[in-house]
Design an enzyme around this catalytic site. Structure first.
Site, PDB file in Angstrom:
ATOM      1  N   ASP A 169      61.507 -90.740 -30.102  1.00  0.00           N
ATOM      2  CA  ASP A 169      62.455 -91.232 -29.111  1.00  0.00           C
ATOM      3  C   ASP A 169      61.776 -91.489 -27.772  1.00  0.00           C
ATOM      4  OD1 ASP A 169      65.137 -91.459 -30.286  1.00  0.00           O
ATOM      5  OD2 ASP A 169      64.899 -89.337 -30.720  1.00  0.00           O
ATOM      6  N   ASP A 175      78.559 -69.231 -34.538  1.00  0.00           N
ATOM      7  CA  ASP A 175      79.405 -68.346 -35.337  1.00  0.00           C
ATOM      8  C   ASP A 175      78.884 -68.211 -36.768  1.00  0.00           C
ATOM      9  OD1 ASP A 175      81.082 -67.797 -33.243  1.00  0.00           O
ATOM     10  OD2 ASP A 175      82.701 -69.124 -33.899  1.00  0.00           O
ATOM     11  N   GLU A 219      63.781 -86.525 -24.497  1.00  0.00           N
ATOM     12  CA  GLU A 219      63.499 -87.647 -25.384  1.00  0.00           C
ATOM     13  C   GLU A 219      63.312 -88.980 -24.668  1.00  0.00           C
ATOM     14  OE1 GLU A 219      65.925 -87.513 -29.053  1.00  0.00           O
ATOM     15  OE2 GLU A 219      67.041 -85.903 -28.082  1.00  0.00           O
ATOM     16  N   HIS A 263      70.131 -86.174 -37.325  1.00  0.00           N
ATOM     17  CA  HIS A 263      69.645 -87.356 -38.028  1.00  0.00           C
ATOM     18  C   HIS A 263      69.621 -87.167 -39.544  1.00  0.00           C
ATOM     19  CE1 HIS A 263      68.693 -89.842 -34.604  1.00  0.00           C
ATOM     20  NE2 HIS A 263      67.998 -88.876 -34.041  1.00  0.00           N
ATOM     21  N   ARG A 269      69.542 -77.711 -35.079  1.00  0.00           N
ATOM     22  CA  ARG A 269      69.792 -78.746 -34.081  1.00  0.00           C
ATOM     23  C   ARG A 269      71.194 -79.291 -34.277  1.00  0.00           C
ATOM     24  NH1 ARG A 269      66.105 -84.068 -32.791  1.00  0.00           N
ATOM     25  NH2 ARG A 269      66.571 -84.645 -34.963  1.00  0.00           N
TER      26      ARG A 269
END
Length: 256
Positions: free
Chosen positions: A177, A87, A151, A48, A73
């Protein structure tokens, strides 16, 4: 040179309570500065925020100045996004919008090298200290921490199944959410939502996993901690900046 231990994971699995901060500014300067304040973890959000995958590595490098562990996230439960973030050196991932145990298993598999999973292999990455570690491929699967985010009401209904997935270390609740899913858009403080959050913490703990949550005020964070949440982000960097700037403006412009 040995690969680093994931202190966030070891502390979480030991039952410690970890206090965090939600990061949205996509700024290495903010990441470095806030890493020095004593928070146990900082969460860099690419779902977001304008932050894209290429911007994650500078944030991880900047935050290494302090003691705070870092959580990332990814924008979605996608093996390519997960592979790239790993990575870059992320060891703990918060995977959004996990609805089913099958999706939770896919998230775990994306973080594991074969034969335990499907993560692609690359040698000259920041995760392996650019190939200088001697044990990275041997310990990488063990050191990755997977947090899955619930969520919706549909996901809540399958909470125990999701929490039971091997390799899931914690289950994170998104109050905003969840409120929208339960018919209370924009009202995470609604009694129905708060009751669901309290019940979710109990159920996650009963399943033997660590519950986590985002709070936007200290009073909410303390309530969630009282319900048993183990890793709690007590605020959002941008919100703290805005509140501080607004308070300063009001103080300066107040009539004498």
């Amino acid at each position: 040179m040995n690969a680093p231990e994931n202190r966030f994971k070891s502390r979480l699995l030991a039952g410690e309570v970890l206090h965090g901060l939600w990061m949205t500014l996509a700024s290495p300067v903010a990441a470095e500065a806030l890493s020095l304040l004593g928070h146990d973890w900082l969460m860099f959000d690419t779902e977001h925020t304008p932050l894209d995958v290429a911007g994650v590595q500078p944030l991880l490098q900047a935050a290494a100045a302090g003691r705070a562990a870092t959580v990332v996230r990814p924008a979605w439960n996608d093996p390519v996004l997960i592979k790239r973030v790993l990575d870059m050196g992320a060891q703990t991932l918060l995977v959004p919008f996990v609805q089913t145990p099958e999706e939770a298993r896919a998230a775990v598999a994306a973080t594991r090298y074969p034969p335990e999973g499907v993560r692609g292999v690359a040698g000259l990455t920041r995760a392996s200290r650019f190939g200088l570690t001697t044990d990275y491929f041997r310990v990488a699967n063990r050191e990755v921490c997977v947090l899955v985010q619930i969520e919706t009401g549909a996901a809540l209904a399958r909470l125990e199944e999701i929490a039971a997935v091997e390799g899931v270390d914690g289950v994170f609740l998104g109050p905003s959410d969840l409120a929208a899913s339960l018919g209370h858009l924009g009202q995470p403080g609604h009694a129905d939502v708060q009751a669901a959050l309290e019940d979710a913490a109990r159920r996650i703990l009963a399943a033997g996993k660590a519950p986590g949550i985002l709070a936007t005020a200290a009073v909410d964070a303390r309530r969630y901690l009282g319900w048993g949440y183990r890793f709690v982000a007590a605020g959002v960097d941008l919100a703290l900046l805005l509140k501080g700037a607004q308070r300063l403006h009001e103080e300066v412009t107040a009539e004498n």
